[in-house]
Scaffold this active site. Structure first.
Site, PDB file in Angstrom:
ATOM      1  N   GLU A  15       0.846  -1.202   0.000  1.00  0.00           N
ATOM      2  CA  GLU A  15       0.000   0.000   0.000  1.00  0.00           C
ATOM      3  C   GLU A  15       0.876   1.244   0.000  1.00  0.00           C
ATOM      4  O   GLU A  15       2.099   1.147   0.083  1.00  0.00           O
ATOM      5  CB  GLU A  15      -0.857   0.034   1.274  1.00  0.00           C
ATOM      6  CG  GLU A  15      -1.875  -1.062   1.387  1.00  0.00           C
ATOM      7  CD  GLU A  15      -2.381  -1.173   2.820  1.00  0.00           C
ATOM      8  OE1 GLU A  15      -3.154  -0.315   3.238  1.00  0.00           O
ATOM      9  OE2 GLU A  15      -1.953  -2.110   3.512  1.00  0.00           O
ATOM     10  N   LYS A  59       2.155   4.823   1.800  1.00  0.00           N
ATOM     11  CA  LYS A  59       2.300   5.403   3.151  1.00  0.00           C
ATOM     12  C   LYS A  59       2.022   6.887   3.008  1.00  0.00           C
ATOM     13  O   LYS A  59       2.867   7.653   2.523  1.00  0.00           O
ATOM     14  CB  LYS A  59       3.723   5.149   3.667  1.00  0.00           C
ATOM     15  CG  LYS A  59       4.027   5.821   4.980  1.00  0.00           C
ATOM     16  CD  LYS A  59       3.699   4.910   6.148  1.00  0.00           C
ATOM     17  CE  LYS A  59       4.234   5.439   7.461  1.00  0.00           C
ATOM     18  NZ  LYS A  59       3.651   6.700   7.877  1.00  0.00           N
ATOM     19  N   ASP A  62       1.349  10.767   3.900  1.00  0.00           N
ATOM     20  CA  ASP A  62       1.931  11.693   4.845  1.00  0.00           C
ATOM     21  C   ASP A  62       0.783  12.411   5.536  1.00  0.00           C
ATOM     22  O   ASP A  62       0.372  13.498   5.113  1.00  0.00           O
ATOM     23  CB  ASP A  62       2.815  12.685   4.067  1.00  0.00           C
ATOM     24  CG  ASP A  62       4.049  13.017   4.857  1.00  0.00           C
ATOM     25  OD1 ASP A  62       4.158  12.530   5.998  1.00  0.00           O
ATOM     26  OD2 ASP A  62       4.898  13.765   4.332  1.00  0.00           O
ATOM     27  N   TYR A 103      -6.587   1.820   6.201  1.00  0.00           N
ATOM     28  CA  TYR A 103      -5.549   0.815   5.949  1.00  0.00           C
ATOM     29  C   TYR A 103      -5.565  -0.369   6.908  1.00  0.00           C
ATOM     30  O   TYR A 103      -4.762  -1.285   6.768  1.00  0.00           O
ATOM     31  CB  TYR A 103      -4.159   1.434   5.900  1.00  0.00           C
ATOM     32  CG  TYR A 103      -3.691   2.086   7.183  1.00  0.00           C
ATOM     33  CD1 TYR A 103      -3.426   1.337   8.311  1.00  0.00           C
ATOM     34  CD2 TYR A 103      -3.491   3.455   7.235  1.00  0.00           C
ATOM     35  CE1 TYR A 103      -3.003   1.936   9.476  1.00  0.00           C
ATOM     36  CE2 TYR A 103      -3.054   4.073   8.398  1.00  0.00           C
ATOM     37  CZ  TYR A 103      -2.819   3.307   9.510  1.00  0.00           C
ATOM     38  OH  TYR A 103      -2.398   3.895  10.667  1.00  0.00           O
ATOM     39  N   LYS A 140      10.691   3.686   2.793  1.00  0.00           N
ATOM     40  CA  LYS A 140      10.686   5.132   2.497  1.00  0.00           C
ATOM     41  C   LYS A 140      11.132   5.469   1.074  1.00  0.00           C
ATOM     42  O   LYS A 140      11.797   4.677   0.412  1.00  0.00           O
ATOM     43  CB  LYS A 140      11.653   5.842   3.456  1.00  0.00           C
ATOM     44  CG  LYS A 140      11.198   5.833   4.881  1.00  0.00           C
ATOM     45  CD  LYS A 140      10.284   6.977   5.125  1.00  0.00           C
ATOM     46  CE  LYS A 140      10.472   7.545   6.531  1.00  0.00           C
ATOM     47  NZ  LYS A 140       9.674   8.702   6.763  1.00  0.00           N
ATOM     48  N   CYS A 175      13.861  48.363 -11.305  1.00  0.00           N
ATOM     49  CA  CYS A 175      13.889  46.979 -11.812  1.00  0.00           C
ATOM     50  C   CYS A 175      15.347  46.528 -11.936  1.00  0.00           C
ATOM     51  O   CYS A 175      16.169  47.244 -12.515  1.00  0.00           O
ATOM     52  CB  CYS A 175      13.188  46.918 -13.172  1.00  0.00           C
ATOM     53  SG  CYS A 175      13.467  45.348 -14.033  1.00  0.00           S
ATOM     54  N   CYS A 213      16.075  46.285 -16.054  1.00  0.00           N
ATOM     55  CA  CYS A 213      16.047  47.419 -16.998  1.00  0.00           C
ATOM     56  C   CYS A 213      16.121  48.774 -16.311  1.00  0.00           C
ATOM     57  O   CYS A 213      16.209  49.806 -16.977  1.00  0.00           O
ATOM     58  CB  CYS A 213      14.798  47.344 -17.880  1.00  0.00           C
ATOM     59  SG  CYS A 213      13.282  47.719 -16.981  1.00  0.00           S
ATOM     60  N   CYS A 261       7.743  45.537 -12.315  1.00  0.00           N
ATOM     61  CA  CYS A 261       8.556  46.462 -13.101  1.00  0.00           C
ATOM     62  C   CYS A 261       7.605  47.156 -14.071  1.00  0.00           C
ATOM     63  O   CYS A 261       6.756  46.512 -14.686  1.00  0.00           O
ATOM     64  CB  CYS A 261       9.617  45.671 -13.868  1.00  0.00           C
ATOM     65  SG  CYS A 261      10.281  46.535 -15.297  1.00  0.00           S
ATOM     66  N   CYS A 304      11.743  46.139 -20.990  1.00  0.00           N
ATOM     67  CA  CYS A 304      12.558  45.370 -20.041  1.00  0.00           C
ATOM     68  C   CYS A 304      12.969  44.041 -20.681  1.00  0.00           C
ATOM     69  O   CYS A 304      12.121  43.254 -21.091  1.00  0.00           O
ATOM     70  CB  CYS A 304      11.744  45.122 -18.767  1.00  0.00           C
ATOM     71  SG  CYS A 304      12.577  44.070 -17.574  1.00  0.00           S
TER      72      CYS A 304
HETATM   73  O1  I6G Z   1       1.157   4.381  10.051  1.00  0.00           O
HETATM   74  C1  I6G Z   1       0.746   3.511   9.152  1.00  0.00           C
HETATM   75  C2  I6G Z   1       0.532   3.895   7.856  1.00  0.00           C
HETATM   76  C3  I6G Z   1       0.107   2.987   6.914  1.00  0.00           C
HETATM   77  C4  I6G Z   1       0.531   2.162   9.548  1.00  0.00           C
HETATM   78  C5  I6G Z   1       0.089   1.247   8.577  1.00  0.00           C
HETATM   79  C6  I6G Z   1      -0.118   1.688   7.243  1.00  0.00           C
HETATM   80  O2  I6G Z   1      -0.547   0.784   6.371  1.00  0.00           O
HETATM   81  C7  I6G Z   1      -0.771   1.188   5.038  1.00  0.00           C
HETATM   82  N1  I6G Z   1      -0.117  -0.045   8.950  1.00  0.00           N
HETATM   83  C8  I6G Z   1       0.088  -0.410  10.208  1.00  0.00           C
HETATM   84  C9  I6G Z   1      -0.134  -1.831  10.587  1.00  0.00           C
HETATM   85  C10 I6G Z   1       0.505   0.505  11.175  1.00  0.00           C
HETATM   86  N2  I6G Z   1       0.729   1.783  10.834  1.00  0.00           N
HETATM   87  C11 I6G Z   1       0.740   0.102  12.569  1.00  0.00           C
END
Ligand code: I6G
Length: 692
Positions: A131, A133, A135, A242, A331, A430, A433, A448, A454
């Protein structure tokens, strides 16, 4: 500088590990508090991770130094006083991070899993669910008999905060599950903000003269923990599920991918970018494939997650401290990094806009080496208080140009520059020019006033005219335009057509063949369309869509040039600012002259009668996706035709896509269309649609 921040800079002293461990803990506590509690981090995540790993390594080498209050011994995060605490019935664990961003990172995880399962080399590969991750911010959603009754943040993993009111404002999160729901179903997932929503939110904040957010993650976290749900509701949040927490009255599927399918069927958003793969090679291939798409995804991810797919194997593997042995986050290189501002200079844009830009000590971020980052405008530079000598967080995500998102105040040297003042810095002139600079009432930008006098504006105007979506003149790039303008060979656009092979070939580093190619490209592209020509003129506020609307409404250029503001306002989506800008442009005799000279040079397009409201627009309201190579139409031509017929061209296939137009070597978009049952057309099919 404080005592703490000097330690922040100092490398660990192997001779006195106690000191370094204490200093690192202190720093990590402080930064965690800023990040998790105040939502106002001073350092990028990557820097935090680095300090965390340094502490982990020291504690591993010196177990006697490990204390129960070390940040490594718990999942960080603190309950805010304003929210009711929620004790998680099943702890919300964290996930182990693999920071080796190469394929070897995937291989390490697979080898560990195989070893812990006691599998011999000869035994078949382990199956994994892969899957993204995100942010974002982890939350637990509790559904009782199918109804959302509570949403809580992760907090310290044992106890989080009740954020039900805020979570309920996220449209993607169902308030009631579809189908036959279990007695209790806790769903775990990530609340995040899409990149475009983030850009729009920050633009709104800037306009309202309010503080901008550092990144989508922070904006999302801030919104979820906003005590006033009305404010949270105005922040555009998204969610992906997830995993699971407590479950009562439901027989779990045998695999993690089966769990995700079931969540999808309950009406919860589950990422489409997931796969079931075999062994280390399958993992590495997923990591590579998603990495290649990372910039094109509409949201930030910091990696991908691999999980052993069979739940029975997950159970056998169990947990180590607070992390599952059966999962890892692999990562990608960080999209934020620290670097230093060497200088702040001012760039002059096509319309004279003066943009402060930070010249940086080169830094590798978001997959490229960044040496310059935009500061947007004077107000933004002052709000962030960016000064020469400062250590700053630089962000580069997606196709967005790199930007300075914040200063690290602790690291400001005593001899840092003065607060930024654009007018003073330029002495009111500017930098290219020497014309006066001006800032109109209510505008954020200084400009400008030199117009095409210019050289910087002239260069930008030529580059804009030549770009692919405008006149599409191949070979007329930045370096050549610099040479042409600086060498005095070109002052106005029509002079492009008078250059000739001999003059071009005489330029430094210009081969005869390239000169000939450019002259041919100029000649061929004289035959264009009215929307392209209008867009190419570079009238302020006239982008491609407006140019198309104007052409459709008026049909002929002369009618646009002579239209009053009132007449222009009749065009759909043209407001007073745009109408006035068009009028002002064509009121200037030199702009009219440029148009006449371009026509005299042979630039031409088919003109019509002005189709305003009665023209057929067979694709109005339809979204199409183009993929692969069509037999006769280029991508741009197909896009033009679709948009002229009222349709929209999207970059990715979803349930909302009406048609996918597929040519040769169509890839994953075609597969996705087949999976979702979206109608697929070839070029002839598209032409039939266009013909109504
Ligand atoms: O922090 C997390 C992000 C994504 C996760 C995670 C995840 O799965 C796509 N899966 C688990 C089992 C845990 N943290 C603990």
């Amino acid at each position: 500088m404080t005592e703490q921040s000097s330690l922040f800079d100092a490398p660990p002293d192997p001779a006195v590990p106690e000191e370094r461990v204490a200093a690192l803990r202190e720093l990590l506590h402080r930064h965690a508090h800023r990040y998790y509690v105040l939502d106002d981090p001073e350092i990028p995540d990557a820097e935090y991770d680095r300090l965390f790993q340094e502490l982990q390594a020291l504690e591993e080498a010196h177990p006697a130094l490990r204390t129960p209050d070390s940040p490594t011994q718990r999942v960080i995060g603190k309950v805010l006083p304003g929210f009711t605490p929620v004790r998680h019935r099943v702890p919300m664990l964290s996930i182990r991070t693999e920071t080796d961003t190469l394929a070897s990172g995937a291989a390490n995880f697979d080898a560990r899993v195989r070893r812990e399962l006691g599998l011999a080399e000869t035994e078949p590969p382990v199956e994994y669910a892969c899957e993204l991750k995100f942010d974002g911010l982890a939350v637990n959603l509790r559904y009782e008999n199918g109804v959302l009754v509570q949403a809580a943040t992760r907090g310290d993993g044992e106890t989080g905060e009740d954020v039900t009111q805020n979570i309920r404002t996220i449209g993607q999160i169902p308030l009631r599950l579809q189908g036959v729901a279990p007695e209790v179903l806790e769903v775990r997932g990530e609340v995040y903000m899409r990149r475009d929503d983030f850009e729009r939110l920050n633009a709104r904040q800037r306009e309202a003269n309010e503080k901008t957010f550092v990144n989508p993650r922070n904006a999302a976290a801030g919104a979820v923990r906003q005590l006033d749900p009305a404010i949270a509701a105005r922040r555009p949040l998204s969610f992906f599920a997830y995993g699971l927490g407590e479950v009562i009255g439901w027989t779990l599927p045998g695999t993690h991918s089966g769990v995700l399918d079931a969540l999808d069927a309950f009406g919860l958003p589950v990422s489409r970018e997931r796969a079931v793969v075999q062994g280390a090679e399958g993992l590495a291939e997923f990591h590579r494939r998603i990495g290649a798409q990372r910039d094109a995804l509409p949201f930030d991810i910091d990696g991908v997650v691999y999980k052993v797919n069979r739940l029975e194997l997950q159970q056998r593997l169990g947990f180590v401290t607070r992390e599952p042995r059966w999962a890892v986050a692999h990562k990608y290189p960080a999209q934020e990094q620290l670097t230093q501002v060497d200088d702040i200079y001012i760039q002059v844009g096509r319309t004279g806009k003066l943009t402060p830009v930070a010249r940086l000590v080169p830094v590798f971020v978001g997959g490229v080496t960044v040496t310059n980052a935009t500061l947007h405008n004077e107000d933004e530079t002052r709000r962030k208080d960016v000064r020469v000598g400062d250590t700053v967080i630089v962000r580069r995500a997606g196709d967005v140009i790199p930007e300075v998102v914040a200063v690290v105040p602790d690291r400001r040297p005593p001899d840092a520059g003065e607060p930024f003042d654009l007018y003073q810095r330029l002495g009111g002139r500017c930098p290219v020019c020497g014309s006066d600079i001006a800032r109109e009432e209510g505008e954020v930008d200084w400009r400008c006033t030199g117009g095409l006098f210019c050289a910087a504006q002239r260069k930008q105007a030529i580059l804009h005219y030549a770009q692919r979506r405008a006149m599409d003149i191949e070979g007329l790039g930045e370096r050549l335009v610099d040479q042409l303008v600086d060498g005095g060979l070109i002052r106005t656009l029509p002079e492009l057509y008078r250059l000739g092979v001999a003059k071009l070939a005489a330029l430094e580093r210009m081969a005869d063949k390239s000169a000939q190619n450019l002259v041919t490209a100029l000649e061929q592209r004289k035959h264009t369309t009215l929307p392209r020509f209008l867009f190419a003129l570079g009238i302020r506020h006239v982008g491609e869509a407006t140019a198309r609307d104007l052409a459709r409404h008026f049909g002929r250029l002369d009618r646009i040039m002579d239209a009053s503001v009132e007449q222009l306002l009749e065009v759909p989506d043209v407001g007073p600012v745009v109408a006035q800008s068009i009028r002002t442009f064509f009121d200037q005799p030199h702009n009219r002259e440029v148009v006449e000279q371009l026509r005299a040079a042979g630039v031409e397009w088919p003109e019509g009668e002005g189709t305003a409201s009665d023209a057929p627009r067979p694709l109005l309201g339809k979204t199409l996706v183009l993929t692969g190579t069509l037999p006769t139409l280029s991508r741009d031509e197909a896009k033009d035709l679709i948009e002229t017929a009222g349709g929209k061209v999207a970059g990715s296939v979803s349930k909302k896509t009406h048609y996918v137009v597929a040519g040769e070597e169509a890839g994953s978009k075609l597969a996705k269309a087949q999976e979702l049952g979206v109608p697929i057309l070839d070029e002839d099919g598209l032409k039939a649609l266009l013909a109504g």
